[in-house]
Design a protein around this motif. Structure first.
Motif, PDB file in Angstrom:
ATOM      1  N   ARG A   1      29.652  26.362  -0.068  1.00  0.00           N
ATOM      2  CA  ARG A   1      28.656  27.027   0.763  1.00  0.00           C
ATOM      3  C   ARG A   1      28.620  28.527   0.495  1.00  0.00           C
ATOM      4  O   ARG A   1      27.548  29.156   0.526  1.00  0.00           O
ATOM      5  CB  ARG A   1      28.946  26.739   2.237  1.00  0.00           C
ATOM      6  N   GLN A   2      29.761  29.131   0.226  1.00  0.00           N
ATOM      7  CA  GLN A   2      29.773  30.551  -0.127  1.00  0.00           C
ATOM      8  C   GLN A   2      29.046  30.782  -1.454  1.00  0.00           C
ATOM      9  O   GLN A   2      28.372  31.803  -1.631  1.00  0.00           O
ATOM     10  CB  GLN A   2      31.211  31.061  -0.217  1.00  0.00           C
TER      11      GLN A   2
ATOM     12  N   LYS B   1      20.168  26.370  -2.705  1.00  0.00           N
ATOM     13  CA  LYS B   1      19.710  27.197  -1.582  1.00  0.00           C
ATOM     14  C   LYS B   1      18.337  26.748  -1.100  1.00  0.00           C
ATOM     15  O   LYS B   1      18.029  26.820   0.098  1.00  0.00           O
ATOM     16  CB  LYS B   1      19.667  28.674  -1.979  1.00  0.00           C
TER      17      LYS B   1
ATOM     18  N   GLU C   1      24.481  36.110   2.015  1.00  0.00           N
ATOM     19  CA  GLU C   1      23.920  35.865   3.350  1.00  0.00           C
ATOM     20  C   GLU C   1      24.866  36.421   4.421  1.00  0.00           C
ATOM     21  O   GLU C   1      26.070  36.526   4.219  1.00  0.00           O
ATOM     22  CB  GLU C   1      23.720  34.367   3.572  1.00  0.00           C
TER      23      GLU C   1
ATOM     24  N   TRP D   1      25.719  32.244   7.167  1.00  0.00           N
ATOM     25  CA  TRP D   1      25.828  31.294   6.057  1.00  0.00           C
ATOM     26  C   TRP D   1      26.558  30.027   6.469  1.00  0.00           C
ATOM     27  O   TRP D   1      26.220  28.929   6.024  1.00  0.00           O
ATOM     28  CB  TRP D   1      26.530  31.945   4.858  1.00  0.00           C
TER      29      TRP D   1
ATOM     30  N   GLU E   1      27.267  37.048   7.696  1.00  0.00           N
ATOM     31  CA  GLU E   1      28.354  36.308   8.336  1.00  0.00           C
ATOM     32  C   GLU E   1      28.631  36.952   9.685  1.00  0.00           C
ATOM     33  O   GLU E   1      29.216  38.024   9.774  1.00  0.00           O
ATOM     34  CB  GLU E   1      29.620  36.352   7.474  1.00  0.00           C
TER      35      GLU E   1
ATOM     36  N   THR F   1      17.984  24.249   1.825  1.00  0.00           N
ATOM     37  CA  THR F   1      18.288  24.640   3.197  1.00  0.00           C
ATOM     38  C   THR F   1      17.227  24.101   4.155  1.00  0.00           C
ATOM     39  O   THR F   1      16.029  24.212   3.909  1.00  0.00           O
ATOM     40  CB  THR F   1      18.351  26.173   3.331  1.00  0.00           C
TER      41      THR F   1
ATOM     42  N   TYR G   1      25.218  30.313  -0.563  1.00  0.00           N
ATOM     43  CA  TYR G   1      24.677  31.342   0.329  1.00  0.00           C
ATOM     44  C   TYR G   1      25.278  32.721   0.083  1.00  0.00           C
ATOM     45  O   TYR G   1      25.370  33.546   0.991  1.00  0.00           O
ATOM     46  CB  TYR G   1      24.897  30.917   1.785  1.00  0.00           C
TER      47      TYR G   1
END
Length: 546
Positions: free
Chosen positions: A59-60, A104, A66, A122, A68, A107, A63
């Motif tokens: 996920r990092q 991405k 993005e 994210w 946090e 999403t 995203y």
């Protein structure tokens, strides 16, 4: 599993609906949580626990950049990690960027009631599950008040409340006596989430590069222990502290409604629809089923039968619009009345009429003069009422009632204040659950300055057609309308308006119901769900059947 601070009205909600639905959980998240659960059980409706995945590095990667949280942090994916992925997949830098963009773009978009994109960090963003390998649960990042460079990633229950887990339990109980139906759902769910096989190689390579989980011939091995679904001693082999774990609970495990949900879901899953298109239709079906469940539970308490009246005129016919708005208002009223019934029962338990004055005297005597504030001094009082989580200003109102010199007046004031507090919290934290379900399921329209009313947009309309046909290729339009009323208490045209008593009650000219019926016919035709042969003959058709 971590315990949470729960609003006191949600405890009443748990008794009526189950533990626990939350107003923050959006329609697609009910579906995603259910898919996480069913995939985590190995596509079994009889398992009592399920495996979860955090997929943090993946996920990092997707995203990167993005936000946090609200402290200015962002998702960081170091160059060394990118090099590792390129090496594993045998791709260059441009191909890696393309891969990042591809994921991405999966999403799932969420919007506010006003149509603006929801701003989420994210770790709270989710993807269309083109394959089960793209299913992961929500996490929360803890940075020790912003100072830590090594944050902890914990499972979060904010957006994934328990709606998807409760839906799994409904299907579990709804198929207990029908093994064939259960096996069909299990098989069809697995097929739905196993088609995009090319994805699994890429996703697994990324996850395995960072040792979050590893694929085996028999399934997926995760670092974290499973989440519990049904309390049973067999869980001691899988979950430490299983006896004290928090479980998703339904107030009733044998509702005929659960069997209906299973049959409707299976009817949808048997169609040849790819998962990308299926997801939105599935979300509409699940949210509508959960909405029906909530209405059903409230109806049983207040002993009142209700219906869904659908506005097919898009608000252009005042009489039809009024009926659709009134239908929604009645549903909210029934739920409020059910809550009030439970609240009054709760008050009667903690403040029985024959003991009320004695209890009030005891609570006054329990006041701790060593505490700094009057509210803190009445801790024992709030503990017995199970209102510890109440905000201080509201606690002060209860203290004022308690300290009324006349005991008879104190009793009346306390009862009144407690009921008021529950009902106020109901409107803020419980009724919005139903509105969110209906809005995200595409069967209400609501907005600033306008009353909510029932409608049927494209996805829920498709879901109802597929669930109602249940394997049939065609169905006469009039029979379809009759089934909508018989199965779901949905009123659109003249016949259902008469049978339900709505026509005689409201006294609206029958021509409005006939016109509403024609508008629905046009909408079905526009969506490829109806074939007209003449003014008198029209057939509902399932374009995906077979």
């Amino acid at each position: 599993m971590e315990q949470e601070k729960i609003s006191f009205s949600s405890k009443i909600g748990a008794e009526i609906w189950g533990h626990r639905f939350k107003d923050g959980q959006r329609g697609p998240e009910y579906t995603l949580e259910f898919l996480n659960v069913i995939a985590g059980t190995g596509f079994s409706l009889q398992r009592k626990y399920y495996n979860r995945r955090k997929m943090i590095e993946f996920r990092q990667f997707v995203y990167e950049g993005e936000k946090e949280g609200s402290k200015g942090h962002i998702a960081v994916f170091e160059n060394e990690k990118k090099d590792l992925i390129r090496e594993r997949l045998g791709i260059n830098e441009k191909q890696l960027e393309d891969l990042q963009t591809f994921f991405k773009n999966l999403t799932i978009p969420l919007t506010t009631p006003m149509g603006k994109p929801v701003d989420r960090s994210w770790y709270a963003q989710m993807m269309y599950p083109l394959h089960e390998s793209l299913l992961y649960t929500e996490i929360r990042v803890n940075r020790d008040k912003g100072k830590s460079n090594s944050p902890a990633y914990n499972y979060e229950r904010n957006f994934f409340a328990r709606g998807g887990e409760l839906y799994y339990l409904m299907l579990h109980y709804g198929t207990v006596d029908n093994q064939e139906l259960r096996e069909n759902i299990e098989k069809n769910m697995k097929n739905l989430l196993s088609n995009s096989s090319g994805l699994i190689t890429v996703v697994n390579q990324i996850n395995e590069a960072f040792e979050e989980y590893a694929s085996t011939e028999t399934g997926t091995v995760t670092k974290d222990q499973p989440a519990p679904l049904i309390k049973d001693s067999e869980l001691e082999d899988f979950i430490s502290g299983w006896e004290k774990s928090e479980y998703p609970l339904l107030p009733s495990t044998n509702l005929p409604l659960y069997r209906e949900f299973a049959e409707e879901l299976n009817a949808l899953l048997t169609l040849k629809i790819d998962v990308y298109e299926m997801f939105d239709i599935l979300t509409s079906l699940i949210t509508f089923q959960l909405h029906r469940y909530m209405i059903h539970q409230a109806e049983q308490i207040v002993q009142e039968k209700t219906h869904y009246f659908i506005d097919c005129f898009e608000g252009q016919n005042k009489s039809i619009k009024f009926l659709a708005q009134d239908s929604y208002r009645i549903h909210e009223s029934v739920v409020s009345e059910a809550y009030k019934t439970f609240v009054e029962k709760r008050v009667a338990e903690v403040l029985p009429e024959n003991q009320a004055e004695d209890k009030i005297r005891a609570w006054k005597l329990s006041f701790n003069h060593n505490k700094k504030t009057k509210v803190a001094g009445y801790t024992a009082f709030f503990e017995e009422l199970k209102l510890n989580s109440l905000q201080t200003p509201k606690k002060k109102k209860l203290v004022e009632a308690l300290e009324t010199p006349d005991l008879e007046k104190a009793e009346k004031m306390l009862r009144l204040r407690i009921v008021e507090l529950y009902m106020e919290d109901l409107s803020k934290s419980q009724l919005p659950i139903m509105k969110t379900l209906a809005r995200d399921g595409q069967f209400i329209i609501s907005g600033k300055g306008s009353k909510a009313r029932y409608v049927l947009h494209d996805n829920i309309l498709s879901a109802l057609v597929y669930a109602t046909l249940d394997g049939e290729v065609t169905l006469p339009y009039d029979d379809f309308l009759n089934r909508l009323y018989e199965k779901y208490q949905i009123i659109i045209g003249e016949n259902a308006a008469k049978v339900s008593g709505l026509y005689s009650k409201e006294g609206i000219n029958l021509s409005h119901f006939r016109s509403n019926e024609k508008k629905m016919r046009q909408k079905l035709k526009q969506n490829g769900l109806l074939q007209e042969y003449s003014d008198a003959t029209a057939l509902i058709r399932n374009p995906y059947f077979g």
